[in-house]
Write a protein that holds these residues in place. Structure first.
Motif, short mmCIF file in Angstrom:
data_model
loop_
_atom_site.label_atom_id
_atom_site.label_comp_id
_atom_site.label_asym_id
_atom_site.label_seq_id
_atom_site.Cartn_x
_atom_site.Cartn_y
_atom_site.Cartn_z
N TRP A 30 0.85 -1.21 0.00
CA TRP A 30 0.00 0.00 0.00
C TRP A 30 0.88 1.25 0.00
O TRP A 30 0.59 2.22 -0.69
CB TRP A 30 -0.94 0.03 1.21
CG TRP A 30 -1.85 -1.16 1.34
CD1 TRP A 30 -2.02 -1.94 2.46
CD2 TRP A 30 -2.75 -1.70 0.35
NE1 TRP A 30 -2.94 -2.93 2.20
CE2 TRP A 30 -3.40 -2.81 0.94
CE3 TRP A 30 -3.04 -1.36 -0.97
CZ2 TRP A 30 -4.35 -3.57 0.24
CZ3 TRP A 30 -3.98 -2.12 -1.66
CH2 TRP A 30 -4.61 -3.20 -1.06
N ARG A 31 1.95 1.23 0.78
CA ARG A 31 2.84 2.40 0.86
C ARG A 31 3.43 2.69 -0.53
O ARG A 31 3.45 3.82 -1.00
CB ARG A 31 3.97 2.13 1.87
CG ARG A 31 4.77 3.38 2.22
CD ARG A 31 5.95 3.08 3.15
NE ARG A 31 5.56 2.39 4.35
CZ ARG A 31 6.04 1.21 4.75
NH1 ARG A 31 6.95 0.58 4.02
NH2 ARG A 31 5.64 0.64 5.87
N ARG A 34 0.69 4.14 -2.84
CA ARG A 34 0.41 5.56 -2.54
C ARG A 34 1.48 6.46 -3.13
O ARG A 34 1.20 7.53 -3.65
CB ARG A 34 0.32 5.78 -1.01
CG ARG A 34 -0.92 5.25 -0.36
CD ARG A 34 -1.07 5.80 1.07
NE ARG A 34 0.02 5.48 1.95
CZ ARG A 34 0.15 4.35 2.66
NH1 ARG A 34 -0.77 3.42 2.58
NH2 ARG A 34 1.19 4.16 3.46
N PRO A 38 -0.89 5.77 -7.29
CA PRO A 38 -2.00 5.85 -6.33
C PRO A 38 -3.37 5.50 -6.92
O PRO A 38 -4.27 5.13 -6.17
CB PRO A 38 -1.97 7.29 -5.84
CG PRO A 38 -1.20 8.05 -6.87
CD PRO A 38 -0.23 7.08 -7.48
N THR A 49 -5.63 4.31 -3.53
CA THR A 49 -4.98 4.04 -2.25
C THR A 49 -4.71 5.27 -1.37
O THR A 49 -4.34 5.13 -0.21
CB THR A 49 -3.64 3.29 -2.48
OG1 THR A 49 -2.93 3.93 -3.55
CG2 THR A 49 -3.89 1.83 -2.83
N ARG A 50 -4.86 6.49 -1.95
CA ARG A 50 -4.60 7.68 -1.12
C ARG A 50 -5.88 8.18 -0.47
O ARG A 50 -6.95 8.17 -1.09
CB ARG A 50 -4.03 8.81 -1.97
CG ARG A 50 -2.58 8.64 -2.30
CD ARG A 50 -2.12 9.90 -3.01
NE ARG A 50 -0.79 9.72 -3.55
CZ ARG A 50 -0.27 10.48 -4.50
NH1 ARG A 50 -0.97 11.46 -5.04
NH2 ARG A 50 0.95 10.27 -4.92
N HIS A 51 -5.74 8.72 0.76
CA HIS A 51 -6.85 9.27 1.54
C HIS A 51 -7.63 10.29 0.71
O HIS A 51 -8.85 10.21 0.58
CB HIS A 51 -6.24 9.90 2.79
CG HIS A 51 -7.20 10.25 3.89
ND1 HIS A 51 -7.97 11.39 3.87
CD2 HIS A 51 -7.52 9.62 5.05
CE1 HIS A 51 -8.69 11.45 4.98
NE2 HIS A 51 -8.45 10.39 5.70
N SER A 320 -5.43 1.22 3.10
CA SER A 320 -4.28 2.05 2.73
C SER A 320 -4.49 3.51 3.12
O SER A 320 -3.60 4.14 3.70
CB SER A 320 -4.06 1.94 1.21
OG SER A 320 -3.12 2.89 0.79
N ALA A 321 -5.68 4.04 2.82
CA ALA A 321 -5.96 5.45 3.14
C ALA A 321 -5.75 5.72 4.64
O ALA A 321 -5.30 6.80 5.03
CB ALA A 321 -7.40 5.80 2.74
N ASP A 324 -2.18 6.67 5.35
CA ASP A 324 -1.61 7.65 4.41
C ASP A 324 -0.78 8.68 5.19
O ASP A 324 -1.32 9.43 6.01
CB ASP A 324 -2.75 8.33 3.64
CG ASP A 324 -2.23 9.19 2.50
OD1 ASP A 324 -1.06 9.63 2.56
OD2 ASP A 324 -3.01 9.44 1.57
N GLU A 325 0.52 8.74 4.89
CA GLU A 325 1.42 9.64 5.62
C GLU A 325 1.11 11.11 5.35
O GLU A 325 1.53 11.97 6.11
CB GLU A 325 2.91 9.32 5.39
CG GLU A 325 3.35 8.76 4.03
CD GLU A 325 2.80 7.39 3.69
OE1 GLU A 325 1.86 7.34 2.86
OE2 GLU A 325 3.30 6.39 4.21
#
Ligand code: HEM
Length: 402
Positions: A30-31, A34, A38, A49-51, A320-321, A324-325
């Motif tokens: 997932w990382r 993203r 994404p 996968t991104r917020h 994944s979201a 999300d960093e």
């Protein structure tokens, strides 16, 4: 600890494969997605996968519809039996009408007493587990509390509860949350589960008939008091059962596993009662029991620079979201004091989980009771993970509680 696949081999990974999710920790995958891809095109669907992109999709139901299903399994099959009739797989005015109808059933008048009995049930079940010195937390506590809460919400009379609990448990062996389909992910529904599903539907048909003549304060009374057809009443009862049973169970079990693993966080929580609320939210983020929600594009649309075509299936990987960093500081850390915590565990937008407050009450009751009666949580045997690309969490959790 489950192994993690090397993201370099991502082309060979089949994200649809239920076994992959059970046997691997996909965090690095997932990382990688993203950071590098994404909104990724697979053969039969897109992975988001991104917020921020997940939010963009769920906020736009005109372009990304739930009407043909809300999970990969039904969307790729091209059909959901509840489509257009069951809250979670309706859109637009029909969805708004169903939601308005059901919402009072989750208001303070209903949730107050349910929250009270959740606390009681948690105390009894956890107390029994502590007295025995331990056991499988999933079967003995986490599986019991959400089902009892749903029975209460639906107004199942006290005398019928045991039988309904057993039948529902059996029926759930072939089910998945928030979806409404009657086939197991890896194949057909086991025969015993199918029989139990028919019996439970028959039971609710009879209960609905009783509520027509003698309404109460419960959700079934709300449904039968409207102009919904009998089929719609049953499908929406079913939505509550499958939406609220396994998800809450997995959050509770995954929460206990996290506290056992990160003992400093457990010590922090034991010392500070004000952390019960934030810790419950962190457990929801950390466990993410619904790994994805799905949508189908009704028209061509651009998403993070990629062209999604009308008719394409889109999987929004909440799992994944929630790591999300760009949204969470140090997302790989389990932090019982995390605030803010903008997790998407309950979805977002028009389909935001109707049972969110109930699920929160269940997790908070567990944390409060753990603080009151347990000092040490030890995992005593192998933990198993469920084989599913949709339901994310542990199937068995042997523990000793002291
Ligand atoms: C919707 C997750 C507990 C009933 C949803 C959605 C998610 C979700 C992600 C949105 C689906 C979508 O956008 O397609 C969870 C999780 C829970 C939980 C993780 C526990 C930790 C419950 C409970 C109930 C419930 C306890 C009721 C007893 C529903 C219903 C919807 C829904 C009726 C449909 C709402 C709508 O479409 O307007 N849930 N849920 N859920 N959930 Fe939950």
């Amino acid at each position: 600890m489950r192994p993690s696949p090397d993201p370099a081999g991502i082309d060979a990974l089949d994200l649809l494969d239920p076994a992959l999710h059970a046997s691997h920790d996909l965090t690095p995958v997932w990382r990688w997605l993203r950071a590098h891809d994404p909104v990724r095109r697979h053969e039969r669907f897109w992975s988001v996968t991104r917020h921020a992109d997940v939010l963009r999709v769920v906020r736009d139901p005109d372009t990304f519809s739930s009407l043909q299903g809300n999970m990969l399994r039904t969307l790729l099959r091209g059909h959901d039996p509840g489509a257009g009739k069951m809250l979670v797989v309706t859109d637009g005015p029909k969805h708004a009408r169903l939601r308005r109808l059901l919402t009072p059933g989750f208001g303070p008048r209903t949730l107050g007493p349910v929250t009270h009995s959740i606390a009681e049930a948690t105390r009894d079940l956890l107390g029994a587990l502590v007295r025995r010195g331990g056991g499988d937390f999933v079967a003995e506590v986490a599986a019991q509390v959400p089902l009892r809460a749903i029975c209460e919400l639906l107004g199942v009379p006290e005398g019928d509860r045991q039988c309904v609990l057993e039948l529902t448990g059996e029926a759930m062996l072939g089910e998945a949350p928030s979806g409404g389909q009657a086939v197991g992910e890896g194949g057909g529904t086991p025969p015993a589960a199918m029989i139990a599903q028919s019996e439970i539907l028959l039971y609710y048909t009879r209960l609905a008939a009783r509520r027509r003549t003698a309404p109460g304060d419960d959700v079934i009374s709300l449904l039968v008091g409207s102009d919904l057809t009998e089929e719609e009443v049953l499908l929406n009862c079913y939505n509550l059962i499958i939406g609220g049973d396994e998800t809450a169970r997995l959050a509770m079990a995954g929460g206990l596993l996290a506290l056992a693993t990160y003992d400093k966080e457990w010590a922090r929580l034991r010392e500070d009662p004000a952390l019960v609320g934030p810790a419950a939210e962190e457990i929801l983020r950390w466990t993410t029991p619904a790994a994805h929600v799905g949508r189908i594009a009704t028209r061509d649309a651009e998403l993070a620079g990629r062209q999604v075509a009308a008719g394409d299936v889109v999987a929004l990987w909440t799992v994944s979201a929630n790591r999300d960093e760009a949204v969470f500081d140090d997302p790989g850390r389990f932090d019982v004091g995390r605030t803010p915590n903008r997790h998407l565990t309950f979805g977002h937008g028009p389909h935001f989980c109707l049972g969110a407050q109930l699920a929160r009450a269940e997790i908070r009751a567990l944390l409060a009771e753990l603080r009151a009666s347990v000092s040490a949580i030890t995992v005593t045997g192998p933990v198993t993970w469920l084989p599913s690309n949709f339901i994310n969490g542990v199937g068995t959790l042997p523990v000793a509680l002291a």
